[in-house]
Design an enzyme around this catalytic site. Structure first.
Site, PDB file in Angstrom:
ATOM      1  CE  LYS A  45      -2.363 -84.537  18.960  1.00 41.48           C
ATOM      2  NZ  LYS A  45      -2.127 -83.758  20.192  1.00 41.48           N
ATOM      3  CG  ASN A  69       8.215 -85.312  17.120  1.00 45.48           C
ATOM      4  OD1 ASN A  69       7.434 -85.935  17.831  1.00 45.48           O
ATOM      5  ND2 ASN A  69       8.388 -85.571  15.833  1.00 45.48           N
ATOM      6  CB  ALA A  70      10.514 -87.945  21.664  1.00 44.38           C
ATOM      7  CB  VAL A  71       4.884 -85.572  20.743  1.00 44.24           C
ATOM      8  CG1 VAL A  71       3.515 -85.419  21.388  1.00 44.24           C
ATOM      9  CG2 VAL A  71       5.511 -84.193  20.478  1.00 44.24           C
ATOM     10  CG  LEU A  73       1.772 -91.550  18.182  1.00 49.37           C
ATOM     11  CD1 LEU A  73       1.652 -93.044  17.940  1.00 49.37           C
ATOM     12  CD2 LEU A  73       1.245 -90.788  16.986  1.00 49.37           C
ATOM     13  CB  CYS A 130       2.988 -97.594  16.051  1.00 50.71           C
ATOM     14  SG  CYS A 130       2.110 -96.083  15.660  1.00 50.71           S
ATOM     15  CE  LYS A 165       3.742 -89.377   8.180  1.00 50.05           C
ATOM     16  NZ  LYS A 165       3.267 -88.333   9.110  1.00 50.05           N
ATOM     17  N   GLY A 217      12.055 -81.719   9.006  1.00 45.70           N
ATOM     18  CA  GLY A 217      12.484 -80.397   8.567  1.00 45.70           C
ATOM     19  C   GLY A 217      13.329 -80.463   7.305  1.00 45.70           C
ATOM     20  N   GLY A 265       4.784 -80.283   6.898  1.00 43.71           N
ATOM     21  CA  GLY A 265       4.827 -80.589   8.321  1.00 43.71           C
ATOM     22  C   GLY A 265       5.525 -79.535   9.153  1.00 43.71           C
TER      23      GLY A 265
END
EC number: 1.3.-.-
Length: 303
Positions: A45, A69-71, A73, A130, A165, A217, A265
């Site tokens: 991660k 998702n809006a985790v 980081l 980012c 990435k 997805g 993923g």
């Protein structure tokens, strides 16, 4: 027997299957479900120079054929990784790759320097999606100039394989890919998540605390496949494809489009053993179609 091995610059993989950052933890969480030695590598991660709390809940939402998702980081920082996580995972019989993120060029450089000291980490994956806090919050990966700057800075201090990435949220992903290649990237991985949002109509509120988040997805696979095909034609460095891969057939499609390796993923959340199954499925495909090496599939699309 068929040869399933591939090389990403100086990084040797026993097969082209990697797990995507943020969907496989640090690998240890999946040991009860599969043998990690069955896949080419694990991308852990996102890791930042300082600890990050991530975004407020709710920060995940299911969507048709995918998820948002809006985790943000969330992680305990690179020092914690080096001192507490690395000793646990360093002897796994597969490649351990660290995804590195940051808010400034200096953040990326500092984190990469720390990872550089780890003997059992042969590569990093630079997450340039980012926001650059010194440039008004625009993501590093949406500007060829900003992408080139951060990659060049990390390249000066990082000695091992440097994977970058790429964000799909751009006008021309090939321009970004060419920029990071010119700055010294050994490989590019794509795509990161597409920006999206979801709304609860009954409550008239967004489903995510941040309103927007990253879409992943099966729903993103056609976009990812197209971008991998475009980038593979444009750059000379190896391409790693990801975005909606759920089975071996999906993986083979990305290889045919020009990817040397692939990442899995969101499918890990549905079946925690899927990456090992995909590795076996690719081998089966090679046998059924009379290929002696997976390398013969890379870019073999008949146009």
């Amino acid at each position: 027997m068929v040869d399933t091995s591939v090389k990403i610059a100086g990084l040797s993989l026993k097969n082209p299957v990697l797990t995507a950052s943020g969907t496989f933890g640090y690998g240890s969480e999946f040991c009860d479900f599969m043998e990690l030695s069955r896949i080419g590598g694990i991308i852990v991660k996102g890791t930042t120079i300082r600890p990050r709390q991530g975004n407020p809940y709710p920060r995940m939402a299911e969507t048709p054929s995918g998820m948002l998702n809006a985790v943000g980081l969330q992680n305990k920082g690179v020092d914690y990784f080096v001192d507490h996580i690395y000793p646990v995972i360093k002897d796994y019989d597969t490649n351990i790759i660290v995804n590195v993120a940051g808010s400034t060029v200096d953040d990326y450089v500092a984190a990469a320097e720390r990872i550089n000291e780890l003997e059992s980490v042969p590569a990093i994956e630079l997450n340039i999606s980012c926001p650059n806090v010194k440039a008004g919050g625009m993501a590093f990966g949406t500007s060829p100039e900003a992408a080139r700057e951060v990659v060049a800075a990390v390249r000066r201090v990082y000695k091992n394989t440097l994977i970058v990435k790429l964000s799909p949220n751009v006008t021309s992903i090939t321009d970004i890919a060419l920029a990071v290649e010119s700055a010294g990237a050994d490989s590019v991985s794509l795509i990161n998540t597409l920006m999206g949002m979801a709304i609860d109509a009954e409550r008239r509120k967004p489903l995510l605390s941040t309103i927007t988040g990253g879409l992943s997805g099966p729903c993103v696979k056609p976009v990812a496949l197209r971008m991998v095909w475009q980038v593979a034609k444009a750059v000379k460095i190896p391409v790693i494809g990801l975005g909606g891969i759920s089975n071996a057939a999906d993986a083979v499609e990305f290889l045919l489009a020009g990817a040397t390796a692939i990442q899995i993923g969101t499918a890990n959340f549905i079946d925690p053993a899927i990456s090992a199954k995909v590795a076996s499925g690719i081998e089966d495909y090679l046998i059924r179609h009379g290929f002696s090496s997976v390398k013969e599939l890379v870019g073999a699309l008949e146009e």
